[in-house]
Design a protein around this motif. Structure first.
Motif, PDB file in Angstrom:
ATOM      1  N   GLU A   1      -2.760  -7.408  -3.102  1.00  0.00           N
ATOM      2  CA  GLU A   1      -3.397  -8.230  -2.067  1.00  0.00           C
ATOM      3  C   GLU A   1      -2.721  -8.115  -0.705  1.00  0.00           C
ATOM      4  O   GLU A   1      -3.293  -8.525   0.305  1.00  0.00           O
TER       5      GLU A   1
ATOM      6  N   LEU B   1      -9.184  -0.177   7.102  1.00  0.00           N
ATOM      7  CA  LEU B   1      -8.465  -0.527   5.872  1.00  0.00           C
ATOM      8  C   LEU B   1      -9.241  -1.573   5.081  1.00  0.00           C
ATOM      9  O   LEU B   1      -9.356  -1.493   3.850  1.00  0.00           O
ATOM     10  N   PHE B   2      -9.791  -2.557   5.779  1.00  0.00           N
ATOM     11  CA  PHE B   2     -10.598  -3.598   5.134  1.00  0.00           C
ATOM     12  C   PHE B   2     -11.838  -3.003   4.484  1.00  0.00           C
ATOM     13  O   PHE B   2     -12.156  -3.308   3.320  1.00  0.00           O
TER      14      PHE B   2
ATOM     15  N   ARG C   1      -7.113  -1.509  11.160  1.00  0.00           N
ATOM     16  CA  ARG C   1      -7.155  -2.535  10.113  1.00  0.00           C
ATOM     17  C   ARG C   1      -8.580  -2.810   9.649  1.00  0.00           C
ATOM     18  O   ARG C   1      -8.798  -3.177   8.491  1.00  0.00           O
TER      19      ARG C   1
ATOM     20  N   ASP D   1      -3.664   0.747   2.253  1.00  0.00           N
ATOM     21  CA  ASP D   1      -4.401  -0.519   2.247  1.00  0.00           C
ATOM     22  C   ASP D   1      -3.630  -1.620   2.979  1.00  0.00           C
ATOM     23  O   ASP D   1      -3.942  -2.792   2.826  1.00  0.00           O
ATOM     24  N   ARG D   2      -2.623  -1.233   3.759  1.00  0.00           N
ATOM     25  CA  ARG D   2      -1.802  -2.227   4.456  1.00  0.00           C
ATOM     26  C   ARG D   2      -1.263  -1.660   5.764  1.00  0.00           C
ATOM     27  O   ARG D   2      -1.256  -0.435   5.977  1.00  0.00           O
TER      28      ARG D   2
ATOM     29  N   CYS E   1       3.141   2.133   3.656  1.00  0.00           N
ATOM     30  CA  CYS E   1       1.769   1.837   4.091  1.00  0.00           C
ATOM     31  C   CYS E   1       0.893   3.086   4.087  1.00  0.00           C
ATOM     32  O   CYS E   1      -0.289   3.021   3.705  1.00  0.00           O
TER      33      CYS E   1
ATOM     34  N   THR F   1      -7.491  -9.905   4.292  1.00  0.00           N
ATOM     35  CA  THR F   1      -6.672  -9.100   5.203  1.00  0.00           C
ATOM     36  C   THR F   1      -5.517  -9.899   5.792  1.00  0.00           C
ATOM     37  O   THR F   1      -4.765  -9.379   6.619  1.00  0.00           O
TER      38      THR F   1
ATOM     39  N   GLU G   1     -10.836  -0.666   1.385  1.00  0.00           N
ATOM     40  CA  GLU G   1     -10.357  -1.401   0.219  1.00  0.00           C
ATOM     41  C   GLU G   1     -11.487  -2.218  -0.407  1.00  0.00           C
ATOM     42  O   GLU G   1     -11.595  -2.311  -1.638  1.00  0.00           O
TER      43      GLU G   1
ATOM     44  N   SER H   1      -1.680  -7.017   2.830  1.00  0.00           N
ATOM     45  CA  SER H   1      -2.313  -6.172   3.846  1.00  0.00           C
ATOM     46  C   SER H   1      -1.469  -6.070   5.123  1.00  0.00           C
ATOM     47  O   SER H   1      -1.788  -5.268   5.996  1.00  0.00           O
TER      48      SER H   1
END
Length: 755
Positions: A491, A655-656, A652, A518-519, A513, A26, A659, A493
């Motif tokens: 990758e 999101l983590f 976030r 995912d960011r 986003c 992240t 993903e 984020s």
């Protein structure tokens, strides 16, 4: 199912239990901005520290001309201070960032600097020499013949020191003997050099900066011939054996014959009629008489002159490589050669350029022209290729030097000047022109000196830069530009376009986003806004995928050694990364010290508590100074009106989780959709969320309180199963930040004690 077709023992591997899910990173950031130089095509480039950023993209940018500066900086809705981008990158690494993908933005009218070479024969002087000296040490002897008329030049101003003639040479050391003393001293530090003949201005090779921009005018390139290999010449098989003997008696000056000791191989029967020997580093042709009394008489041709020699002087046979001139020679190590290779044959008294036509069996090499009449086994065939040196001193900080050796001058494939620079150089590209020659005496050379400055064309064309260049276009993988190019890197984020407050650009970043899911974006406001101004700036946004920080920061610009205001997004992206690494993505990136800013006075405008009372409810995160605590981030809210997603760390964290589960369950696709698979999915996700809960990212005293995972008949209908859908329902209780810490204190009265 495995097949068992014959009796025997079969060893099989079977999967046991659920497959683990690895949490995704992240803390990897992606930024889009204007840089001094760097690649303009391809995917965003990864840099892991600021020095690497400077090496790839250049240093700090100067402020553009006033007209261009004001057109951007004074535009309240579609402007920005994009020239501060390198300072934001430095802020990212100063605050703990470790991985950053950078996509360069440039004006479509920008041009690359270039320079063109002519041809000539130049060799640098590598050792100082005094006036009157009759020897010189040269960097190379490629293209020379060994008996050349040359001119010595002073490197500082290219003024000739004087003419001379080479009368002898040593390829190994690069030393040449002159027929007359130097007219003045020569110095290597001054860049003194020798030149044969005049230089030809016909274009032979063009070098251009690897990317557009005026930076290229500060780049220089030098190409010089180099010996990549020195290969021994093999003797003709018919030449007979080798012998080494010594004088058996003194020999008078110019004596017609000499006597040497009889040794193995010194017998006229297996030897040819004429034999060549080496005495005092000089070759002599002799005829060999029959041995008598342990001695052998060697007779010179009539008129041979030589010095007097003493008994015991070594006499060594040297064998010929062929009987007279021809296009073939046997070369030891001929595998180093290739068709079209440029070579130089050194016979000790002459240098002859030859081009390889083919390499046959038994080390036989065929050339495009005849070799000299007499070639001995002491000769060496030198493979001539080139060395390219580049250098660039960045006035904004940092410098780059490169050296590429053993490059073929022609062609565009691997190992050539054109191909190697295209794939490996960060500074220059090369293009061959019609005037390029493979003759070593006509090597690509600048009009004067040895370094070629790329002084033509380079232009940043900042006047043509638009917000569309920051937004970018989608030309497919590896061909995207601007913000759109960040899609190429899964990758990433954390996203930012530091210093640009354009509504078009920031809306594009938020949309990016929201679409990828995912960011998370970090936005910058316009600089210099007051409390009312920042509230007005915030009003158009409503997204759970972005955060806004106020005000700007004060940092030192190393290129001018002055303090300037810089956008906060770069520093904040670094704080996000640092918090994720030290605590985890569930920890709010707040109450963290801001590094890399002026101390004190690193925050452009003071924000008091009563002012933050207005900003915080609207999702504007304040950067504040606290006595004895330093300059800190004092807010952790998104720009969302949905109270479920008002905290950055909650957004976030999900999101983590999303993903990680997405990437960790790809193995499920196309598996039989039955009870066994559902059980594996449940266990896989449960194991992952248990680990997340134990790290402190989820709320609850037990795992059952922190999350649930359902994947069974209750989550899927027969229609779902028939249509190939596996549905897993997951519930997660995130940990919310302690944004308001309240201590309720009441007065306690002493009650009377009864006795």
């Amino acid at each position: 199912m495995p097949e068992y077709l014959s009796p025997g023992v079969y060893v099989e591997e079977v999967d046991a239990g659920p497959r683990p899910i690895a949490g995704v990173s992240t803390s990897t950031a992606g930024m889009v901005g204007v840089t001094q130089r760097g690649p303009t095509t391809g995917k965003p480039k990864l840099v892991t520290n600021f020095l690497e950023f400077q090496t790839t993209f250049g240093g700090f940018l100067p402020e553009p001309p006033p007209a261009i500066r004001d057109a951007w900086a004074e535009n309240p809705t579609e402007g920005g201070r994009w020239w501060l981008f390198p300072l934001a990158v430095k802020g990212f690494f100063d605050n703990g960032g470790q991985r950053l993908y950078v996509k360069r933005v440039f004006s479509r009218g920008a041009q690359a600097a270039s320079g063109t070479l002519g041809s000539g024969l130049v060799s640098p002087i590598t050792q100082d020499a005094a006036a009157g000296a009759t020897t010189l040490q040269l960097g190379h002897l490629v293209g020379f013949t060994g008996t050349d008329d040359i001119t010595v030049f002073r490197g500082s101003d290219n003024v000739p020191i004087g003419p001379a003639k080479i009368t002898a040479y040593d390829v190994t050391t690069g030393r040449v003997v002159l027929n007359t003393g130097l007219q003045a001293e020569v110095k290597t530090a001054r860049g003194d050099y020798v030149q044969k003949g005049a230089r030809d201005a016909t274009p032979s090779l063009r070098f251009s900066a690897s990317s557009p921009g005026s930076w290229g005018k500060g780049a220089q390139v030098r190409i010089s011939p180099a010996v990549s290999a020195s290969l021994p010449v093999l003797p003709d098989p018919n030449e007979g054996p080798l012998f080494v003997t010594a004088l058996a008696a003194d020999a008078a000056k110019d004596a017609v014959s000499i006597e040497v000791n009889e040794v193995t191989g010194l017998d006229p029967d297996p030897l040819p009629d004429d034999v060549w020997v080496l005495i005092n580093e000089r070759r002599f042709k002799v005829t060999v008489a029959q041995p008598a009394n342990g001695r052998v008489t060697l007779t010179f041709p009539a008129g041979t002159a030589h010095a007097p020699w003493k008994t015991g002087l070594t006499v060594r046979r040297v064998r010929r490589a062929g009987a007279g001139a021809g296009r073939e020679l046997r070369i030891s190590g001929s595998s180093r050669l290739y068709a079209g290779a440029v070579t130089q044959l050194d016979t000790g008294d002459k240098l002859t350029p030859l081009h390889v036509v083919s390499i046959g069996s038994d080390d036989v090499v065929t050339f495009d022209a005849n070799t000299p009449d007499l070639v001995f086994e002491t000769a060496r065939l030198q493979l001539i290729e080139s060395t390219v040196d580049t250098r660039f001193a960045d006035p904004g900080g940092g410098s780059v030097t490169e050296t590429f050796r053993n490059l073929r001058l022609t062609g565009d494939g691997p190992g050539t000047v054109v191909g190697t620079l295209a794939s490996r150089s960060q500074l220059v590209l090369a293009t061959t022109l019609t005037g390029l020659s493979t003759d070593p005496a006509k090597f690509p050379t600048p009009g004067k000196g040895s370094w070629l400055p790329l002084a033509d064309d380079g232009d940043d064309a900042y006047g043509g830069l638009t917000v569309g260049d920051f937004v970018g276009t989608d030309g497919g993988s590896g061909k995207r530009t601007g913000i759109v190019a960040l899609e190429d890197i899964d990758e990433i984020s954390i996203c930012a376009v530091p210093g640009v407050w354009s509504g078009t650009v920031e809306s594009a970043l938020v949309t990016h986003c929201e679409q990828l899911k995912d960011r998370f974006a970090v936005l910058d406001p316009k600089d210099g806004l007051d409390i009312e101004g920042i509230q007005t700036f915030r009003e158009p946004f409503d997204t759970k995928y972005a955060a806004l920080y106020y005000p700007w920061l004060v940092v030192n610009d190393p290129s001018t050694n002055q303090f300037v205001e810089a956008p906060p997004s770069g520093h904040m992206a670094g704080i996000y990364a640092r918090t994720d690494t030290e605590r985890g993505v569930h920890k709010a990136p707040a109450n963290a010290v801001i590094r890399g800013i002026r101390t004190p006075g690193g925050i452009a405008q003071d924000v008091a508590k009563r002012q933050q009372d207005l900003l915080n409810p609207k999702g504007i995160n304040a950067l504040r100074f606290f006595p004895n605590l330093g300059q800190r981030v004092w807010g952790a809210r998104t720009l969302s009106s949905d109270s479920s997603w008002k905290y950055i760390n909650v957004r976030r964290l999900f999101l983590f989780l999303e993903e990680s589960i997405d990437e960790g369950t790809q193995w499920v696709v196309f598996e039989p959709n039955d009870e066994a698979l559902w059980a594996l999915v449940r266990q896989t996700v449960t194991n992952f969320l248990t680990t997340v809960w134990r790290s402190g990212a989820l709320f609850g005293a037990t795992a059952d309180e922190a999350f649930f995972v359902r994947c069974d008949r209750s989550t899927m209908t027969d229609d779902d199963i028939a249509n190939g859908r596996l549905i897993c329902v997951i519930g997660v209780a995130p940990v919310f930040p302690a944004e308001f810490v309240i201590f309720r204190i009441q007065q306690k009265t002493r009650e009377p004690e009864l006795v």
